[in-house]
Design a protein around this motif. Structure first.
Motif, PDB file in Angstrom:
ATOM      1  N   ASN A  59       0.808  -1.223   0.000  1.00 55.88           N
ATOM      2  CA  ASN A  59       0.000   0.000   0.000  1.00 55.88           C
ATOM      3  C   ASN A  59       0.839   1.270   0.000  1.00 55.88           C
ATOM      4  OD1 ASN A  59      -2.493  -1.336   0.066  1.00 55.88           O
ATOM      5  ND2 ASN A  59      -2.361  -1.613   2.281  1.00 55.88           N
ATOM      6  N   VAL A  60       2.109   1.169  -0.377  1.00 56.74           N
ATOM      7  CA  VAL A  60       2.977   2.357  -0.358  1.00 56.74           C
ATOM      8  C   VAL A  60       2.461   3.419  -1.322  1.00 56.74           C
ATOM      9  CG1 VAL A  60       5.249   3.237  -0.969  1.00 56.74           C
ATOM     10  CG2 VAL A  60       5.065   1.196   0.437  1.00 56.74           C
ATOM     11  N   THR A  61       2.152   3.035  -2.556  1.00 55.85           N
ATOM     12  CA  THR A  61       1.698   4.012  -3.549  1.00 55.85           C
ATOM     13  C   THR A  61       0.395   4.664  -3.116  1.00 55.85           C
ATOM     14  OG1 THR A  61       2.762   2.774  -5.338  1.00 55.85           O
ATOM     15  CG2 THR A  61       1.047   4.336  -5.965  1.00 55.85           C
ATOM     16  N   ALA A  62      -0.574   3.865  -2.686  1.00 52.15           N
ATOM     17  CA  ALA A  62      -1.859   4.410  -2.243  1.00 52.15           C
ATOM     18  C   ALA A  62      -1.686   5.272  -1.005  1.00 52.15           C
ATOM     19  CB  ALA A  62      -2.838   3.267  -1.967  1.00 52.15           C
ATOM     20  N   GLY A  63      -0.838   4.844  -0.072  1.00 49.02           N
ATOM     21  CA  GLY A  63      -0.637   5.603   1.160  1.00 49.02           C
ATOM     22  C   GLY A  63       0.050   6.936   0.924  1.00 49.02           C
ATOM     23  N   ILE A  64       1.055   6.935   0.072  1.00 55.04           N
ATOM     24  CA  ILE A  64       1.784   8.178  -0.198  1.00 55.04           C
ATOM     25  C   ILE A  64       0.916   9.177  -0.947  1.00 55.04           C
ATOM     26  CG2 ILE A  64       3.680   9.144  -1.573  1.00 55.04           C
ATOM     27  CD1 ILE A  64       4.511   8.029   1.124  1.00 55.04           C
ATOM     28  N   SER A  65       0.027   8.693  -1.820  1.00 56.03           N
ATOM     29  CA  SER A  65      -0.879   9.618  -2.504  1.00 56.03           C
ATOM     30  C   SER A  65      -1.782  10.326  -1.496  1.00 56.03           C
ATOM     31  CB  SER A  65      -1.726   8.872  -3.539  1.00 56.03           C
ATOM     32  OG  SER A  65      -2.685   8.044  -2.923  1.00 56.03           O
ATOM     33  N   ARG A  66      -2.107   9.667  -0.401  1.00 56.91           N
ATOM     34  CA  ARG A  66      -2.873  10.309   0.672  1.00 56.91           C
ATOM     35  C   ARG A  66      -1.989  11.251   1.475  1.00 56.91           C
ATOM     36  NH1 ARG A  66      -5.047   5.428  -0.418  1.00 56.91           N
ATOM     37  NH2 ARG A  66      -7.243   5.011   0.019  1.00 56.91           N
ATOM     38  N   PHE A  67      -0.779  10.791   1.784  1.00 53.72           N
ATOM     39  CA  PHE A  67       0.120  11.592   2.616  1.00 53.72           C
ATOM     40  C   PHE A  67       0.542  12.877   1.918  1.00 53.72           C
ATOM     41  CE2 PHE A  67       4.080  12.766   4.695  1.00 53.72           C
ATOM     42  CZ  PHE A  67       3.769  12.578   6.033  1.00 53.72           C
ATOM     43  N   ALA A  68       0.723  12.817   0.601  1.00 53.58           N
ATOM     44  CA  ALA A  68       1.172  14.004  -0.143  1.00 53.58           C
ATOM     45  C   ALA A  68       0.151  15.127  -0.084  1.00 53.58           C
ATOM     46  CB  ALA A  68       1.468  13.633  -1.596  1.00 53.58           C
ATOM     47  N   LEU A  69      -1.079  14.810   0.305  1.00 54.20           N
ATOM     48  CA  LEU A  69      -2.088  15.848   0.458  1.00 54.20           C
ATOM     49  C   LEU A  69      -1.678  16.863   1.522  1.00 54.20           C
ATOM     50  CD1 LEU A  69      -4.897  16.696  -0.563  1.00 54.20           C
ATOM     51  CD2 LEU A  69      -5.881  15.384   1.313  1.00 54.20           C
TER      52      LEU A  69
ATOM     53  N   GLN B  25      -0.164  16.788  -7.382  1.00 52.86           N
ATOM     54  CA  GLN B  25       0.934  16.686  -6.420  1.00 52.86           C
ATOM     55  C   GLN B  25       0.995  15.322  -5.728  1.00 52.86           C
ATOM     56  OE1 GLN B  25       0.130  20.240  -4.097  1.00 52.86           O
ATOM     57  NE2 GLN B  25       1.662  21.417  -5.209  1.00 52.86           N
ATOM     58  N   PRO B  26      -0.122  14.801  -5.190  1.00 50.25           N
ATOM     59  CA  PRO B  26      -0.040  13.457  -4.591  1.00 50.25           C
ATOM     60  C   PRO B  26       0.296  12.373  -5.606  1.00 50.25           C
ATOM     61  CG  PRO B  26      -1.981  14.629  -3.793  1.00 50.25           C
ATOM     62  CD  PRO B  26      -1.428  15.426  -4.930  1.00 50.25           C
ATOM     63  N   LEU B  27      -0.207  12.503  -6.830  1.00 49.65           N
ATOM     64  CA  LEU B  27       0.059  11.484  -7.845  1.00 49.65           C
ATOM     65  C   LEU B  27       1.548  11.382  -8.143  1.00 49.65           C
ATOM     66  CD1 LEU B  27      -2.630  11.504 -10.701  1.00 49.65           C
ATOM     67  CD2 LEU B  27      -1.853   9.591  -9.315  1.00 49.65           C
ATOM     68  N   PHE B  28       2.187  12.493  -8.418  1.00 51.37           N
ATOM     69  CA  PHE B  28       3.604  12.452  -8.769  1.00 51.37           C
ATOM     70  C   PHE B  28       4.459  12.010  -7.583  1.00 51.37           C
ATOM     71  CE2 PHE B  28       2.488  14.339 -12.709  1.00 51.37           C
ATOM     72  CZ  PHE B  28       3.576  14.179 -13.550  1.00 51.37           C
ATOM     73  N   GLN B  29       4.046  12.397  -6.371  1.00 54.25           N
ATOM     74  CA  GLN B  29       4.794  11.925  -5.197  1.00 54.25           C
ATOM     75  C   GLN B  29       4.682  10.418  -5.063  1.00 54.25           C
ATOM     76  OE1 GLN B  29       6.762  13.832  -2.680  1.00 54.25           O
ATOM     77  NE2 GLN B  29       7.381  11.687  -2.697  1.00 54.25           N
TER      78      GLN B  29
END
Length: 555
Positions: free
Chosen positions: A131-141, A309-313
């Motif tokens: 879940n790294v990709t999904a989690g980071i897209s949330r965190f980048a918010l 921004q969350p997508l690219f992160q």
């Protein structure tokens, strides 16, 4: 560090709050600093130097931040630099001279370069691998909201209190952030430190994402720096606080409405949709005259960047191996430093020639350039990296492929005598115990039997098959009686009830850590609550040997 299967685990939540407060505090100070400078007789170009000093220090030090995060304990590095970041805000009050303010801003750039890279890296580390990709897209918010909501906080605080008090309020925000990260208690193993080399401070696989996002951040830098001046020119100053509120609302809506698409891998359509939305929004600034238009522009601006921004992160963090995430995030975050800096500088030049509104409209070209770069190269590049990482680290290719598929198990209804016969027939020294549904409930080994046979008069035996055979040939009457009693017992009464297993989706690293940390040589592999194999230390060494030989032959 896959300690949980949940995205919103305790450590992730604390880091989320920490980064949100840190970003909001940093961006809240931006509209306060120019006013504070003027209050102390610092005007004109000197104000620009004070503001630009931090960006310069951040860009220079950002690569070094990556080295620190990958070669020292990341959690300790973050604690140190976040504490130093907190101290910057009371320093503005203590040293209100031009030279001192420039030094403070340089200092802020150094510590912020580490803090900004560290939180994203730590967040990736506390997330489960799947879940790294999904989690980071949330965190980048947190970055997007902090960038948008921070200036609103700064403007509102400045309107109601004096500048020193405003800096103290921002300082309090950073202290709360520091307390949150202290409460997260993230544990890291000892790091093998590499000698510093400048070439290692840039993570090359992250450069395409950085270069792409650099263009996309140019309009963001322009809007954040000059929206207040545009509102002043159009006599819409009273609207500007609500502009930032609409910007935040747009970002929040983008997250709630598109998260499922992101989780399902539909990133391409989201990138194109957000680019079109942002291009139209920026072009419309050329015709902006009303408060309603300004508020709608802020909302759409937040909506677009809340997606981008969350997508690219997530592209960067999701395709980078954990040991390299520090330098990868530091490399990628240069896109924010450079892009925002270019946007601010560009608007400073365009302001006097074509006006702020037309300058905003002109920056829409940056989205066109960024869109072309993404379509021609970055999209396929991301898929290539993702596939490579999956093929290298997917458990199916390591744990499942290299485990022993012939699993010898004992039913929970078996007794010790049946277990001993089974060990002899299958030439094994232990077996998992399963219930009627095939689910593991324990593990019995020759060592468990020997421990049960041990008495005060009988020396402790070595836990191996030879010692067991010797014990069985003993003629001592007491021992024979105990053995007779033992063989009639249920295997569950003698076994180790706290069964250690690994999931079929476990990472190779976690299996290695388990077998090295626990006094065991093999561990059952479980899938859907049922045992599907056994992975042993010899399986691990065989895999490492094959991998080493394969690499050696290709060198």
């Amino acid at each position: 560090m896959e300690q949980t299967t949940k995205i919103w685990n305790k450590q992730f939540i604390l880091l989320f709050i920490t980064n949100l407060l840190m970003m909001a505090a940093f961006y809240a100070s931006i509209p306060i600093i120019p006013i504070y400078c003027q209050e102390h007789g610092i005007t004109g170009m000197k104000v620009g130097i004070v503001l630009t000093a931090m960006s310069l220090a951040t860009i220079i030090f950002r690569p070094i931040a990556g080295y620190l995060l990958d070669n020292f304990n990341r959690y300790h590095v973050y604690l140190l630099f976040l504490g130093l970041f907190c101290l910057a805000f009371p320093s503005f009050i203590l040293f209100p001279t031009f030279g001192a303010l420039v030094l403070i801003r340089l200092y802020m750039g150094i510590v912020y370069s580490v803090c900004g890279s560290a939180t994203m890296t730590l967040a990736g580390d506390v997330l489960p691998r799947a879940n790294v990709t999904a989690g980071i897209s949330r965190f980048a918010l947190t970055i997007s909201i902090g960038m948008a909501f921070g200036p609103y906080i700064g403007i509102q605080v400045q309107n109601y209190v004096n500048s020193p008090t405003a800096f103290l309020i921002i300082f309090a925000m950073t202290v709360v952030a520091f307390i949150c990260v202290c409460a997260s208690h993230i544990q890291y193993p000892k790091v093998t430190r590499k000698k510093f080399a400048f070439r290692d401070t840039i993570y090359k696989p992250a450069l395409p994402f950085m270069f792409n996002m650099m263009f996309l951040m140019v309009p963001f830098g322009a809007v954040i720096a000059y929206s207040s001046l545009l509102a002043q020119d159009l006599h819409l100053t009273a609207t500007i606080p609500y502009f930032y509120i609409c910007l935040v609302l747009g970002m929040l809506l983008s997250k709630f409405s598109t998260q499922k698409m992101i989780d399902n891998g539909r990133h391409r359509v989201l990138v194109y949709l957000s680019l079109v939305l942002l291009m139209v929004t920026m072009a419309s600034y050329a015709f902006l005259t009303t408060s309603l238009h300004l508020l709608i522009a802020g909302f759409l601006f937040g909506l677009g960047y809340g997606i981008l921004q969350p997508l690219f992160q997530s592209f960067v963090t999701g395709t980078t191996p954990a040991p390299k995430r520090g330098v990868a995030n530091a490399t990628y975050m240069l896109s924010y430093d450079i892009g925002i800096g270019i946007g601010s500088f560009l608007m400073g030049s365009l302001q006097t020639s074509i006006g702020i509104a037309n300058g905003f409209a002109l920056t829409a070209l940056a989205f066109v350039i960024g869109g072309v770069i993404y379509a021609v190269y970055v999209d396929r590049y991301y898929l290539k990296l993702k596939n490579q990482l999956t093929s290298q680290a997917t458990p199916d290719n390591i744990v499942k492929t290299h485990m022993e598929h012939d699993v010898y198990t004992l039913p929970a209804t078996a007794n010790v005598q049946e277990a001993l016969l089974y060990f002899s027939q299958k030439h094994i020294s232990g077996a998992p115990i399963v219930n009627q549904n095939g689910q593991p409930v324990g593990f019995i080994s020759d060592g468990d039997i020997l421990r049960y046979l041990r008495t005060a008069d009988y020396p402790a035996a070595a836990l191996d098959g030879t010692a067991l055979l010797t014990a069985l040939l003993e003629t001592d009457v007491d021992f024979d009686q105990k053995l007779a009693n033992l063989t009639s017992l249920s295997v569950l009464e003698v076994s180790t009830r706290q069964l250690i297993t690994v999931n079929a989706t476990a990472s190779f690293e976690s299996v290695c850590q388990l077998l090295s940390a626990k006094p065991i040589k093999k561990v059952p592999v479980v899938e859907n609550h049922k045992i599907v194999g056994i992975i042993t230390r010899s399986n691990i060494t065989d895999y490492l040997t094959q991998r080493y030989l394969k690499q050696a032959t290709t060198m």
